[in-house]
Design a protein around this motif. Structure first.
Motif, short mmCIF file in Angstrom:
data_model
loop_
_atom_site.label_atom_id
_atom_site.label_comp_id
_atom_site.label_asym_id
_atom_site.label_seq_id
_atom_site.Cartn_x
_atom_site.Cartn_y
_atom_site.Cartn_z
N THR A 106 0.83 -1.20 0.00
CA THR A 106 0.00 0.00 0.00
C THR A 106 0.87 1.26 0.00
N PRO A 107 0.29 2.39 -0.37
CA PRO A 107 1.05 3.65 -0.28
C PRO A 107 1.56 3.92 1.13
N ALA A 108 0.78 3.57 2.14
CA ALA A 108 1.22 3.78 3.53
C ALA A 108 2.43 2.91 3.85
N GLN A 109 2.45 1.69 3.36
CA GLN A 109 3.59 0.80 3.60
C GLN A 109 4.84 1.30 2.87
N HIS A 110 4.66 1.79 1.65
CA HIS A 110 5.78 2.37 0.91
C HIS A 110 6.30 3.61 1.64
N ALA A 111 5.40 4.42 2.15
CA ALA A 111 5.79 5.62 2.89
C ALA A 111 6.55 5.25 4.16
N TYR A 112 6.10 4.20 4.84
CA TYR A 112 6.80 3.72 6.04
C TYR A 112 8.23 3.33 5.69
N ASN A 113 8.39 2.50 4.64
CA ASN A 113 9.74 2.06 4.25
C ASN A 113 10.62 3.25 3.86
N HIS A 114 10.04 4.21 3.16
CA HIS A 114 10.80 5.40 2.77
C HIS A 114 11.26 6.18 4.01
N ALA A 115 10.36 6.39 4.94
CA ALA A 115 10.70 7.11 6.17
C ALA A 115 11.72 6.31 6.99
N HIS A 116 11.55 5.02 7.04
CA HIS A 116 12.48 4.16 7.77
C HIS A 116 13.89 4.28 7.18
N ASN A 117 13.99 4.20 5.86
CA ASN A 117 15.29 4.29 5.20
C ASN A 117 15.94 5.65 5.41
N ARG A 118 15.17 6.69 5.32
CA ARG A 118 15.72 8.04 5.53
C ARG A 118 16.19 8.23 6.97
N THR A 119 15.43 7.70 7.90
CA THR A 119 15.80 7.84 9.31
C THR A 119 17.04 7.01 9.63
N ARG A 120 17.08 5.80 9.12
CA ARG A 120 18.22 4.92 9.38
C ARG A 120 19.49 5.42 8.74
N ALA A 121 19.40 6.32 7.78
CA ALA A 121 20.58 6.87 7.12
C ALA A 121 21.49 7.59 8.12
N ARG A 122 20.93 8.03 9.24
CA ARG A 122 21.74 8.72 10.26
C ARG A 122 22.83 7.83 10.83
N ILE A 123 22.53 6.56 11.04
CA ILE A 123 23.56 5.68 11.58
C ILE A 123 24.64 5.44 10.54
N GLU A 124 24.23 5.36 9.27
CA GLU A 124 25.22 5.22 8.19
C GLU A 124 26.14 6.44 8.17
N MET A 125 25.54 7.61 8.34
CA MET A 125 26.33 8.83 8.37
C MET A 125 27.28 8.83 9.57
N THR A 126 26.81 8.36 10.70
CA THR A 126 27.64 8.32 11.90
C THR A 126 28.82 7.38 11.71
N PHE A 127 28.58 6.20 11.12
CA PHE A 127 29.69 5.29 10.83
C PHE A 127 30.68 5.96 9.89
N GLY A 128 30.16 6.66 8.88
CA GLY A 128 31.04 7.38 7.95
C GLY A 128 31.88 8.44 8.63
N LEU A 129 31.27 9.17 9.55
CA LEU A 129 32.01 10.19 10.30
C LEU A 129 33.12 9.56 11.14
N LEU A 130 32.83 8.45 11.77
CA LEU A 130 33.84 7.77 12.56
C LEU A 130 34.97 7.22 11.70
N LYS A 131 34.63 6.69 10.55
CA LYS A 131 35.65 6.14 9.66
C LYS A 131 36.55 7.22 9.08
N SER A 132 35.98 8.41 8.89
CA SER A 132 36.81 9.49 8.33
C SER A 132 37.62 10.11 9.43
#
Length: 112
Positions: A86-112
């Motif tokens: 459903t559109p709501a489920q797609h929106a959830y996954n999109h929001a989830h991915n955008r939010t989880r990107a913060r941890i990826e950014m944090t790992f990147g900051l630590l690696k640099s």
């Protein structure tokens, strides 16, 4: 709200590796690190053996973590939907991915 993701120190050249689990918030402020498991151990196993998991599952800690599709969805651990319909489920996954990107950014900051 906290975000959680695990990242393995690469083992592409047959070097020994360790798995690292880290929790951070939206400001990339790290609140927990677990880095003692061999790289061969699955991320979800590391989480289930952690004091964070125990505290959340027993109600000692409150909050919600976000994890990738390698984790089982729990009342305190949100994971992406495997097959959104459903559109709501797609929106959830999109929001989830955008939010989880913060941890990826944090790992990147630590690696640099």
């Amino acid at each position: 709200m906290n975000w959680r993701y695990t990242n393995k120190i690469d083992n592409r050249k047959s070097f020994h590796s360790i798995s690292g689990q880290m929790i951070c918030d939206a400001d990339c402020l790290v609140s927990n690190v677990e880095a003692k498991w061999p790289g061969s151990v699955h991320d979800s196993r590391i989480f289930r053996a952690s004091p964070i998991y125990e505290g959340l599952s027993q109600g000692t800690f409150s909050g919600v973590l976000m994890g990738d599709k390698g984790y089982a969805c729990e009342s305190f651990l949100l994971t992406p939907l495997a097959d959104p319909q459903t559109p709501a489920q797609h929106a959830y996954n999109h929001a989830h991915n955008r939010t989880r990107a913060r941890i990826e950014m944090t790992f990147g900051l630590l690696k640099s």
